[in-house]
Structures are given as C-alpha cells and as structure tokens.
Design a protein around this motif. Structure first.
Motif, PDB file in Angstrom:
ATOM      1  N   PHE A 329       0.814  -1.233   0.000  1.00 14.53           N
ATOM      2  CA  PHE A 329       0.000   0.000   0.000  1.00 14.53           C
ATOM      3  C   PHE A 329       0.838   1.269   0.000  1.00 14.53           C
ATOM      4  O   PHE A 329       0.295   2.369  -0.026  1.00 14.53           O
ATOM      5  N   ARG A 330       2.152   1.121   0.103  1.00 10.63           N
ATOM      6  CA  ARG A 330       3.053   2.277   0.065  1.00 10.63           C
ATOM      7  C   ARG A 330       2.894   3.206   1.263  1.00 10.63           C
ATOM      8  O   ARG A 330       3.111   4.414   1.151  1.00 10.63           O
ATOM      9  N   LEU A 331       2.488   2.670   2.400  1.00 13.46           N
ATOM     10  CA  LEU A 331       2.564   3.465   3.616  1.00 13.46           C
ATOM     11  C   LEU A 331       4.034   3.612   3.986  1.00 13.46           C
ATOM     12  O   LEU A 331       4.856   2.748   3.642  1.00 13.46           O
ATOM     13  N   THR A 332       4.376   4.684   4.696  1.00  9.75           N
ATOM     14  CA  THR A 332       5.723   4.770   5.231  1.00  9.75           C
ATOM     15  C   THR A 332       5.771   3.876   6.479  1.00  9.75           C
ATOM     16  O   THR A 332       4.733   3.599   7.086  1.00  9.75           O
ATOM     17  N   PRO A 333       6.968   3.432   6.876  1.00  9.49           N
ATOM     18  CA  PRO A 333       7.047   2.631   8.100  1.00  9.49           C
ATOM     19  C   PRO A 333       6.431   3.350   9.304  1.00  9.49           C
ATOM     20  O   PRO A 333       5.779   2.708  10.138  1.00  9.49           O
ATOM     21  N   GLU A 334       6.599   4.657   9.360  1.00 10.08           N
ATOM     22  CA  GLU A 334       6.005   5.392  10.491  1.00 10.08           C
ATOM     23  C   GLU A 334       4.478   5.381  10.397  1.00 10.08           C
ATOM     24  O   GLU A 334       3.785   5.166  11.403  1.00 10.08           O
ATOM     25  N   GLU A 335       3.944   5.588   9.204  1.00 11.69           N
ATOM     26  CA  GLU A 335       2.476   5.516   9.049  1.00 11.69           C
ATOM     27  C   GLU A 335       1.971   4.132   9.432  1.00 11.69           C
ATOM     28  O   GLU A 335       0.917   3.992  10.071  1.00 11.69           O
ATOM     29  N   ALA A 336       2.719   3.105   9.022  1.00  9.84           N
ATOM     30  CA  ALA A 336       2.283   1.746   9.314  1.00  9.84           C
ATOM     31  C   ALA A 336       2.266   1.505  10.829  1.00  9.84           C
ATOM     32  O   ALA A 336       1.302   0.943  11.369  1.00  9.84           O
ATOM     33  N   LEU A 337       3.318   1.954  11.520  1.00 11.62           N
ATOM     34  CA  LEU A 337       3.344   1.732  12.975  1.00 11.62           C
ATOM     35  C   LEU A 337       2.266   2.563  13.675  1.00 11.62           C
ATOM     36  O   LEU A 337       1.625   2.097  14.610  1.00 11.62           O
ATOM     37  N   ARG A 338       2.039   3.791  13.212  1.00 16.10           N
ATOM     38  CA  ARG A 338       0.917   4.573  13.770  1.00 16.10           C
ATOM     39  C   ARG A 338      -0.404   3.846  13.516  1.00 16.10           C
ATOM     40  O   ARG A 338      -1.323   3.890  14.330  1.00 16.10           O
ATOM     41  N   GLY A 339      -0.467   3.169  12.361  1.00 11.59           N
ATOM     42  CA  GLY A 339      -1.681   2.435  12.016  1.00 11.59           C
ATOM     43  C   GLY A 339      -1.964   1.278  12.945  1.00 11.59           C
ATOM     44  O   GLY A 339      -3.115   0.905  13.151  1.00 11.59           O
ATOM     45  N   LEU A 340      -0.898   0.697  13.494  1.00  5.81           N
ATOM     46  CA  LEU A 340      -1.061  -0.447  14.404  1.00  5.81           C
ATOM     47  C   LEU A 340      -1.006  -0.018  15.866  1.00  5.81           C
ATOM     48  O   LEU A 340      -0.946  -0.874  16.749  1.00  5.81           O
ATOM     49  N   THR A 341      -0.969   1.293  16.113  1.00  2.84           N
ATOM     50  CA  THR A 341      -0.921   1.773  17.494  1.00  2.84           C
ATOM     51  C   THR A 341      -1.985   2.861  17.685  1.00  2.84           C
ATOM     52  O   THR A 341      -3.144   2.560  17.894  1.00  2.84           O
ATOM     53  N   VAL A 342      -1.568   4.116  17.513  1.00  7.85           N
ATOM     54  CA  VAL A 342      -2.477   5.217  17.863  1.00  7.85           C
ATOM     55  C   VAL A 342      -3.709   5.268  16.971  1.00  7.85           C
ATOM     56  O   VAL A 342      -4.829   5.499  17.458  1.00  7.85           O
ATOM     57  N   HIS A 343      -3.551   5.003  15.671  1.00  9.30           N
ATOM     58  CA  HIS A 343      -4.736   5.052  14.804  1.00  9.30           C
ATOM     59  C   HIS A 343      -5.592   3.798  14.945  1.00  9.30           C
ATOM     60  O   HIS A 343      -6.814   3.858  14.781  1.00  9.30           O
ATOM     61  N   GLY A 344      -4.955   2.680  15.256  1.00  6.91           N
ATOM     62  CA  GLY A 344      -5.737   1.472  15.557  1.00  6.91           C
ATOM     63  C   GLY A 344      -6.605   1.713  16.784  1.00  6.91           C
ATOM     64  O   GLY A 344      -7.785   1.337  16.827  1.00  6.91           O
ATOM     65  N   ALA A 345      -6.028   2.357  17.784  1.00  5.55           N
ATOM     66  CA  ALA A 345      -6.797   2.672  19.004  1.00  5.55           C
ATOM     67  C   ALA A 345      -7.978   3.583  18.662  1.00  5.55           C
ATOM     68  O   ALA A 345      -9.107   3.371  19.127  1.00  5.55           O
ATOM     69  N   ARG A 346      -7.701   4.571  17.821  1.00  3.81           N
ATOM     70  CA  ARG A 346      -8.757   5.511  17.458  1.00  3.81           C
ATOM     71  C   ARG A 346      -9.898   4.819  16.697  1.00  3.81           C
ATOM     72  O   ARG A 346     -11.064   5.187  16.839  1.00  3.81           O
ATOM     73  N   ALA A 347      -9.550   3.800  15.915  1.00  3.77           N
ATOM     74  CA  ALA A 347     -10.580   3.037  15.190  1.00  3.77           C
ATOM     75  C   ALA A 347     -11.494   2.285  16.158  1.00  3.77           C
ATOM     76  O   ALA A 347     -12.556   1.808  15.774  1.00  3.77           O
TER      77      ALA A 347
END
Ligand code: NIG
Ligand code: FE
Length: 397
Positions: A329-347
């Motif tokens: 999906f061409r996320l950056t590694p930082e976007e991916a980790l945010r996706g599995l942490t802070v943004h996952g929580a927000r979901a």
C-alpha cells in the motif's frame, strides 16, 4: 512508581514523526499509567528501576479488526482460489463465511475458547496489547452471544479486548429474505448489549452481503443504544458504504479498496478512521489498491490490522501487516506503525493508548532493534523481547 530506563523510545507523540528518545525512560504509576516520559538522564526518582538494556520501545500494538473466534478452517478455499475461483464465487456457492458459520455453530464454547486463546497468544507474542474481536459467524442469537462471551474471556490472557457485533455479516441458511434477517439482527442487539457483550456494531456492506439501506437499519439500532458503528466497506465494489457510515459518524470504515473521492471526503469530515487490511488484499490477490494518497491528503487517519479470519486473511502476524502495508500500500514505516498503534486505538474509539506520553496507559513493547523502521522492513522474523501491559511485564517470544 516504577521507572523503565535506558531504552530507545519511539513515543509516536504528536501527529507525525517517530518521537524518538535515544536513551529514554518511562515512569509508570501504580494504576498502570505513564506519568513521565523523557531522557533517562532527566528521569524523576522512582521506587523501582528497570534497566531496558538498550531495547527499542514502542507503544503496544492495537489490532483493531479481527474475526478471532470461530470453528473449523478454510484451507480448502485457499486451494480453490489458487485454481481460479474468486472470494465472491466461493461465497455465492455457499462456502466462505457460511462454511465458517456451520463450523462455529457446531463448536462448544470451550472449543471456541481454546482455539481463540491460541490465536490471541500468537498475536500477543508479536506485541498486541489491545485486540478487537468481531462476532459474525453465528448469525443466530445464541451463537452470536457465545462468540462474544468467548471474545470477552480472552481478556484474562493479559490484553484488552473490545467486542464488535457483526451479525450483519452474511445471510444465515434459515432466512431467505435479507430484510427479515436484518430485522432479527436489530432485535438481538439490545439483549446482547444489556449482557455487556457489545462495544461497537459492524456490518458487511457489499453486493454479496448487505445493502446500504439494510446497513442503515442496523446502524439505527446501534444508535438507539448509544453504540458506535464501524463498517466493512468498499472491499469488492463501491457501494457508497463509507458515505453512509460517515453519516453515522462511524469509528472506522475497513478494507476500502474501492473507496471513491466522495467516500474519502465524507470520512475526513466525520473523523472516521480508514482501516486498511493488507492481509486480505494479499490473500485474495486483489489488484485494486485502497486510495492511500487521497486518504493521506484528506487527513483521514489510517489504521492497519490483521483482519485475522479463516478465509480472507488467515494471518496471526501484525508485524507482517506492517511490512505489507508498506510494500503493498506504500505506507511509510512510520504511518504503518501509527496504524497499528495510535490510529488502531482511534478506530476503536480509544484515546488512552497508542502513544508513549504522560496520561496514556503503560502498554508498550520491548524489541530487539535499533530503529522502529526495522519492524516494518523485516518480515518473517519476530524481534519482540517482552510486552508490558498496564505497567506489568508479560514476557515475550
Ligand atoms: O474482513 N469481508 C468480510 N469479512 C471478512 C472475511 C470473513 C471471512 O471470509 O470469513 C473480512 O475479510
Ligand atoms: Fe473483517
């Protein structure tokens, strides 16, 4: 108070950046909350001190989309797809979700729990500290309740579990009319909610599942109880599901390969999180990519998750999802980790975790590694040394 010092801490503080502290420390209070985070040299005094020995520290992982509780397995469908059958073909022929429904209905609560515990432990071994689990393989009141009870019991393993009611996942064999089934789905919800089994309500909006009009009836039932909603949206086609979900201020829309510009705009306005599921994209050999650039430009928070289920995403590796989110999906590694942490929580509607800043829960992972980008760059390798859940070390792989 306990001080963890001498680690390389990726706080993910703020809206962007790793928030790296090279020789960092975390002060945890007796309620399992972070009190202070900063350079070890400036750390306040504590009753107990733990030496992190240079470990890489990140927030605990939040897997915000799973179907972890089920009976049976669907490796046969893997073979069918290799021979050219599509996910939709298999579903229309009575396989897919329906075959897992039959196996789940036939499984005892103890059997379901044993299987789910093993799978939850595998996720925990890669750093998961918060886990969402959906129902949706019961499709009758009793089995949906059994699934949700099993999901709730996983909390005793040492992770936080959020449960989502997904009875609007597929048509059960005993119903022939989808509207009649949707009425039953709405009727079961208050009892399950009263039993304390439901944190959110989800549905599968797709040509092989439920229409936007049917989903909106399920969402009305959720709204009447004050429950937040989420949606499996635009996975195989653009049904306008994301716009519908945004009208209900959904916590998240998930999959989204066929999401169009109107859906992106609606999600941005509603603050709805885009949950991308690279495991399902990969396993179904999808070619239509989710509109990552448009989501990014619109400021829609992007989460990623395993979508663990026996059919479309039989993975138990959140770390592999980090890698796939970047490569596919061409996320950056930082976007991916945010996706599995802070943004996952927000979901999941959770604002108390996902970043290592004072006031957040002390859920964090200790990794063997020098920089958090390594977690996304590697695959097929688990560098977890230990998992800390609410301030207590739980061991690792
Ligand atoms: O998220 N898309 C619908 N639901 C699941 C798949 C469930 C299944 O195939 O058993 C998903 O991919
Ligand atoms: Fe799913």
């Amino acid at each position: 108070m306990k001080l963890w010092r001498g680690g390389r801490v990726a706080t993910l503080a703020g809206d962007a950046g790793w928030g790296l502290i090279d020789d960092g420390a975390l002060l945890v209070d007796d309620h399992g909350l972070l009190r202070w985070v900063g350079p070890s040299a400036e750390a306040p005094p504590a009753d107990e001190v733990v030496d992190l020995q240079g470990a890489l520290v990140t927030p605990g992982l939040v897997d915000c989309h799973t179907h972890l509780v089920y009976g049976g397995n669907r490796a046969n469908e893997f073979e069918q797809r290799l021979h050219g059958a599509s996910y939709a073909d298999i579903a229309k022929a009575g396989g897919g979700i329906k075959s897992t429904v039959a196996a789940t209905r036939g499984a005892s609560e103890a059997d379901l729990l044993a299987g789910a515990r093993t799978r939850a432990r595998a996720l925990m071994a890669e750093g998961v500290t918060t886990l969402e689990v959906k129902s949706g393989y019961g499709l009758d009141a009793d089995t949906e309740a059994r699934m949700l009870r099993v999901a709730r019991q996983l909390g005793s393993l040492g992770l936080d579990v959020k449960t989502t009611y997904l009875a609007a996942h597929a048509m059960p064999p005993e119903f022939s009319d989808a509207d009649t089934y949707v009425a039953a789905v709405c009727a079961w919800l208050p009892g399950l909610h009263a039993a304390g089994l439901v944190d959110a309500v989800d549905a599968f909006c797709e040509h092989i599942a439920f229409s936007p009009a049917q989903v909106s009836r399920v969402f009305d039932a959720a709204r009447a109880l004050g429950l937040p909603v989420k949606l499996h949206a635009e996975q195989l086609s653009d049904q306008g599901g994301a716009e519908l979900a945004a009208r209900y201020r959904a916590l998240s829309c998930d999959h989204l390969e066929f999401l169009g510009p109107d859906g992106v705009r609606a999600m941005a306005q509603a603050g709805t999180v885009a949950v991308l599921l690279p495991g399902a994209f990969y396993a179904l050999r999808e070619t239509q990519l989710p509109p990552v650039t448009a989501l990014r430009e619109a400021g829609v928070p992007i989460a990623i998750a395993t979508d663990h289920n026996p059919g479309s995403s039989p993975t138990l590796s959140p770390l592999l999802m980090l890698n796939m989110a970047c490569v596919l999906f061409r996320l950056t590694p930082e976007e991916a980790l945010r996706g599995l942490t802070v943004h996952g929580a927000r979901a999941l509607g959770l604002r108390d975790r996902g970043q290592l800043v004072p006031g957040q829960r002390a859920d964090f992972c200790l990794w063997d590694g020098g920089h958090p980008r390594e977690l996304a760059a590697c695959f097929g390798h688990n560098p977890l040394k230990a998992r800390v859940f609410k301030g207590r070390i739980q061991g690792g792989a």
